[in-house]
Design a protein around this motif. Structure first.
Motif, mmCIF file in Angstrom:
data_model
loop_
_atom_site.group_PDB
_atom_site.id
_atom_site.type_symbol
_atom_site.label_atom_id
_atom_site.label_comp_id
_atom_site.label_asym_id
_atom_site.label_seq_id
_atom_site.Cartn_x
_atom_site.Cartn_y
_atom_site.Cartn_z
ATOM 1 N N ASN A 81 0.480 -1.317 -0.182
ATOM 2 C CA ASN A 81 -0.260 -0.190 -0.153
ATOM 3 C C ASN A 81 1.184 1.324 0.080
ATOM 4 O O ASN A 81 -0.012 2.473 -0.243
ATOM 5 C CB ASN A 81 -1.120 -0.042 1.294
ATOM 6 N N THR A 82 2.011 1.210 0.299
ATOM 7 C CA THR A 82 3.383 2.117 -0.329
ATOM 8 C C THR A 82 2.824 3.180 -1.478
ATOM 9 O O THR A 82 3.083 4.395 -1.059
ATOM 10 C CB THR A 82 4.483 1.801 -0.192
ATOM 11 N N LEU A 83 2.573 2.571 -2.311
ATOM 12 C CA LEU A 83 1.862 3.415 -3.743
ATOM 13 C C LEU A 83 0.467 3.642 -3.784
ATOM 14 O O LEU A 83 0.901 5.404 -3.962
ATOM 15 C CB LEU A 83 2.110 2.543 -4.939
ATOM 16 N N TYR A 84 -0.353 3.463 -2.510
ATOM 17 C CA TYR A 84 -1.630 4.690 -2.876
ATOM 18 C C TYR A 84 -0.976 5.533 -0.947
ATOM 19 O O TYR A 84 -2.013 6.482 -2.100
ATOM 20 C CB TYR A 84 -2.461 3.773 -2.013
ATOM 21 N N GLU A 85 -0.007 5.332 -0.761
ATOM 22 C CA GLU A 85 0.018 6.615 -0.137
ATOM 23 C C GLU A 85 1.155 7.618 -0.876
ATOM 24 O O GLU A 85 0.550 8.886 -0.532
ATOM 25 C CB GLU A 85 0.829 6.287 1.359
ATOM 26 N N GLU A 86 1.638 6.897 -2.157
ATOM 27 C CA GLU A 86 2.899 8.299 -2.602
ATOM 28 C C GLU A 86 1.966 9.200 -4.117
ATOM 29 O O GLU A 86 1.445 10.311 -3.473
ATOM 30 C CB GLU A 86 3.208 7.430 -3.611
ATOM 31 N N LEU A 87 0.583 7.948 -4.322
ATOM 32 C CA LEU A 87 -0.189 9.047 -4.809
ATOM 33 C C LEU A 87 -1.083 9.966 -4.264
ATOM 34 O O LEU A 87 -1.565 11.019 -4.547
ATOM 35 C CB LEU A 87 -1.319 8.045 -5.915
ATOM 36 N N TYR A 88 -1.830 8.900 -2.924
ATOM 37 C CA TYR A 88 -3.089 10.358 -2.542
ATOM 38 C C TYR A 88 -2.101 11.699 -1.773
ATOM 39 O O TYR A 88 -2.806 12.476 -1.960
ATOM 40 C CB TYR A 88 -2.835 9.400 -0.748
ATOM 41 N N THR A 89 -0.211 11.448 -1.250
ATOM 42 C CA THR A 89 0.199 12.529 -1.439
ATOM 43 C C THR A 89 0.256 13.012 -2.153
ATOM 44 O O THR A 89 -0.124 15.287 -2.288
ATOM 45 C CB THR A 89 1.685 12.676 -0.401
ATOM 46 N N ILE A 93 -7.648 4.165 -10.175
ATOM 47 C CA ILE A 93 -6.131 4.917 -9.833
ATOM 48 C C ILE A 93 -5.862 6.077 -8.823
ATOM 49 O O ILE A 93 -5.201 5.811 -7.629
ATOM 50 C CB ILE A 93 -5.482 5.099 -10.606
ATOM 51 N N VAL A 94 -6.410 7.293 -9.212
ATOM 52 C CA VAL A 94 -6.831 8.012 -8.259
ATOM 53 C C VAL A 94 -7.178 7.633 -7.202
ATOM 54 O O VAL A 94 -6.709 8.653 -5.812
ATOM 55 C CB VAL A 94 -7.809 9.130 -8.613
ATOM 56 N N GLU A 95 -8.176 7.099 -6.273
ATOM 57 C CA GLU A 95 -8.885 6.638 -5.312
ATOM 58 C C GLU A 95 -7.926 6.039 -4.349
ATOM 59 O O GLU A 95 -7.767 6.482 -3.543
ATOM 60 C CB GLU A 95 -9.729 6.253 -5.559
ATOM 61 N N SER A 96 -7.658 5.444 -5.443
ATOM 62 C CA SER A 96 -6.411 4.042 -4.185
ATOM 63 C C SER A 96 -5.484 3.522 -4.675
ATOM 64 O O SER A 96 -5.197 2.475 -4.151
ATOM 65 C CB SER A 96 -7.405 2.778 -3.911
ATOM 66 N N ALA A 97 -5.020 4.037 -5.898
ATOM 67 C CA ALA A 97 -3.778 3.154 -6.420
ATOM 68 C C ALA A 97 -4.306 1.575 -6.782
ATOM 69 O O ALA A 97 -2.860 1.066 -6.695
ATOM 70 C CB ALA A 97 -2.754 3.648 -5.727
ATOM 71 N N LEU A 98 -5.065 1.450 -6.618
ATOM 72 C CA LEU A 98 -5.777 -0.222 -7.182
ATOM 73 C C LEU A 98 -4.985 -0.639 -6.249
ATOM 74 O O LEU A 98 -5.077 -2.333 -6.655
ATOM 75 C CB LEU A 98 -4.940 -0.472 -8.735
ATOM 76 N N ASP A 99 -5.531 -0.534 -4.933
ATOM 77 C CA ASP A 99 -5.190 -1.228 -4.231
ATOM 78 C C ASP A 99 -6.710 -1.411 -2.927
ATOM 79 O O ASP A 99 -7.092 -0.603 -2.682
ATOM 80 C CB ASP A 99 -4.313 -0.994 -3.070
ATOM 81 N N PRO A 100 -7.068 -3.227 -3.393
ATOM 82 C CA PRO A 100 -8.466 -3.191 -2.318
ATOM 83 C C PRO A 100 -8.533 -3.551 -1.229
ATOM 84 O O PRO A 100 -9.116 -3.170 -0.447
ATOM 85 C CB PRO A 100 -9.022 -4.270 -3.152
ATOM 86 N N GLY A 136 -11.009 0.487 0.264
ATOM 87 C CA GLY A 136 -11.265 -0.141 -0.575
ATOM 88 C C GLY A 136 -10.568 0.125 -2.059
ATOM 89 O O GLY A 136 -9.880 1.710 -1.818
ATOM 90 N N LEU A 137 -11.482 0.076 -3.585
ATOM 91 C CA LEU A 137 -10.453 0.511 -4.281
ATOM 92 C C LEU A 137 -11.403 1.390 -4.992
ATOM 93 O O LEU A 137 -10.449 2.623 -5.268
ATOM 94 C CB LEU A 137 -10.772 -0.761 -5.864
ATOM 95 N N TRP A 138 -12.337 1.996 -4.187
ATOM 96 C CA TRP A 138 -13.565 2.892 -4.814
ATOM 97 C C TRP A 138 -13.617 3.697 -3.562
ATOM 98 O O TRP A 138 -13.931 4.705 -3.891
ATOM 99 C CB TRP A 138 -14.459 2.340 -5.673
ATOM 100 N N GLN A 139 -12.274 3.897 -2.455
ATOM 101 C CA GLN A 139 -12.992 4.072 -1.296
ATOM 102 C C GLN A 139 -13.942 4.594 -0.410
ATOM 103 O O GLN A 139 -14.537 5.897 -0.671
ATOM 104 C CB GLN A 139 -12.113 5.517 -2.126
ATOM 105 N N PHE A 140 -15.019 3.499 -0.637
ATOM 106 C CA PHE A 140 -16.644 3.646 0.563
ATOM 107 C C PHE A 140 -16.084 3.900 1.755
ATOM 108 O O PHE A 140 -15.247 3.584 2.372
ATOM 109 C CB PHE A 140 -17.025 2.687 -0.409
#
Length: 523
Positions: free
Chosen positions: A88-96, A184-191, A201-205
């Motif tokens: 999930n480090t990729l999610y952190e990178e994109l979110y930041t 991709i924008v929501e979760s970096a494709l990390d469920p 989740g993927l769609w950040q509910f």
């Protein structure tokens, strides 16, 4: 019964299975002795309903466990990329990145402004989104081109698995296929991604929104992390937002910050309804949301022109299938019975955050497997469930009952604690502790409270006795017990991985037998 089982074995071995009982008895004398012994064992097991004496590892290629030999280096590489897919480090990178966009001009000589304008115009012609050039969008695109080369390779690897799933659902709901880039924008494709405010989740509910669209959360399952169910819910939610705003740009803004914030931004802007005209009145994260979406769309649409390629092998979605489970079973058990790596099962079944698939009335929980493992599982499911039931019954503490009061504990961090130590104590994984507590890294502070779902409530692994001996080379040797797996053994010894155990013992499969001696240190 004996003739039936013998015919089944001959079929798997490639022989003519159309043998009568009389022909079976005639061919027995031509079969290897170990095959005859297998038949005897299976007949006894079926008659008595007791599979404890069945060693499936030695039967056939289509049995519950087949000890296939593998190249250790290739196996290690597979394990690494599976771990990378679920990292999930990729999610952190994109979110930041989205929250910190400054829109300053970015130099990128390989993409002149005129060429970018031409390409954006081409994208705009085939999508209902307003893909028009402006300097701020150019800044984001060029920033991504300069700083996302590594992450793009990983995202493309994940997209090979998820995009076909997304496109099927989007097409069925008659909404733009380009919305696949939204995940991709929501979760970096990390469920398993979880935001600071709890969106998952993927769609950040969020919890409440997920409930509205049919995504339940229980002690064992978070359906917001189920790729199929969450994608279906996202399609319904996005279509509802579009019906309200009649503009896909505004629908995306509402998806991120809520319809109320978009309505307020329209009012504060003086009634404008173009996203770029109301952007300054939106929350900071939402202000960077559509530019990030459009920039991501550009990078994927022109990936080849910019030299982007998947950096990791990927699991094609079409190469997987689902099986409805008939009784409670763990992913670790499935891994042991099918020889599918547990990391791959976690990637394919991310909604089971405890690694347990429960059976609950009126719920259709399924197990997703690589297609080549589906046939052997179905063909042997009675034996698999029989073994799983026996293993659970033989444990000192059984798995917690669904919605059990003691299934969750609150752990207080002490001096000297670290995630690996706590995970070992309660028989869980570090990644699970991170997910349960929304942790971004490995740092802990004394006094911090952690939510833990122990594998054996009321009894930690640290309190059990792990018996080892030391051999003549100075290596620790562990005796395999009933129910052990390579993963569970590795958890008993800090700093020891499954690959370590395989390497130190010169083994490539995962099949274990009680009484087997394994080196658990290098020596």
């Amino acid at each position: 019964m004996r003739a039936l089982i013998l015919s089944f074995l001959l079929l798997i071995l490639g022989a003519d299975a159309r043998l009568s009982a009389q022909e079976n008895s005639g061919v027995q004398g031509q079969l290897p002795r170990d095959t005859i012994q297998v038949v005897d064992t299976l007949v006894t097991a079926v008659n008595q309903g007791d599979f404890s004496s069945v060693e499936f590892a030695t039967v056939t290629k289509d049995s519950v466990i087949f000890d296939l030999k593998d190249d250790p280096l290739a196996s290690k590489m597979d394990s690494l990329w599976l771990s990378e897919l679920s990292n999930n480090t990729l999610y952190e990178e994109l979110y930041t990145t989205i929250t910190d966009l400054d829109y300053e001009p970015v130099e990128y000589e390989e993409l002149p402004t005129e060429l970018l304008k031409e390409r954006l115009k081409a994208i705009d012609a085939k999508t209902p989104f307003n893909v028009e050039y402006n300097p701020q969008l150019e800044s984001v695109i060029k920033y991504y081109l300069k700083n996302r080369r590594r992450s793009m390779g990983k995202l493309m690897a994940r997209s090979n698995y998820y995009f076909p799933m997304f496109e099927e659902a989007l097409n069925r709901h008659e909404i733009p296929l380009e919305l696949k880039y939204l995940a991709i924008v929501e979760s970096a494709l990390d469920p398993t991604a979880k935001s600071r405010v709890g969106a998952t989740g993927l769609w950040q509910f969020m919890f409440t929104t997920g409930k509205i669209y049919g995504l339940d959360v229980s002690s064992y399952v978070d359906e917001r992390s189920d790729p199929l169910m969450a994608t279906e819910a996202a399609c319904k939610y996005l279509k509802s937002l579009y019906n309200s705003f009649e503009d896909w740009d505004l629908a995306l803004a509402a998806y991120n910050s809520g319809p109320g914030n978009v309505s307020k931004a329209i009012r504060r802007s003086g009634g404008y309804t173009n996203y770029w005209n109301i952007r300054n009145n939106l929350p900071r994260e939402t202000a960077g949301y559509l530019p990030s979406f459009l920039a991501t769309m550009y990078l994927f649409e022109y990936a080849e022109e910019h030299g982007f390629k998947p950096t990791l092998p990927s699991t094609p979605y079409i190469a997987t299938d689902t099986i409805k489970v008939k009784q409670l079973i763990t992913l670790e058990q499935v891994s042991r019975y099918t020889n599918v790596p547990v990391e791959q099962l976690q990637f394919l079944n991310p909604s089971y955050f405890l690694g347990i698939i429960p059976v609950v009335k009126d719920e259709n929980y399924v197990l997703r497997l690589p297609v080549q493992a589906v046939g052997p599982f179905v063909a042997n499911e009675d034996a698999i469930y029989g073994l799983a039931t026996q293993e659970i019954a033989q444990r000192e503490k059984p798995l917690p009952q669904f919605v059990a009061q003691d299934a969750k504990i609150r752990y207080r961090v002490r001096s000297g604690d670290y995630l690996g130590k706590i995970a070992k104590k309660y028989g869980v994984r570090v990644s699970q502790i991170r997910r349960w507590n929304n942790l971004r890294g490995d740092n802990l502070r004394v006094g911090q409270r952690l939510t833990i779902y122990p594998r054996n409530p009321g009894r930690s692994r640290a309190s059990s006795t792990t018996t080892t001996q030391t051999n003549s080379q100075g290596a620790k040797v562990y005796t395999v017990k009933q129910g052990d797996s390579l993963w569970s053994i590795a958890q008993k010894f800090p700093g020891v991985s499954v690959e370590n155990i395989k390497s130190w013992n010169d083994i490539s499969g995962t099949a274990l037998k009680p009484g087997m001696k394994l080196k658990v240190s290098k020596g």
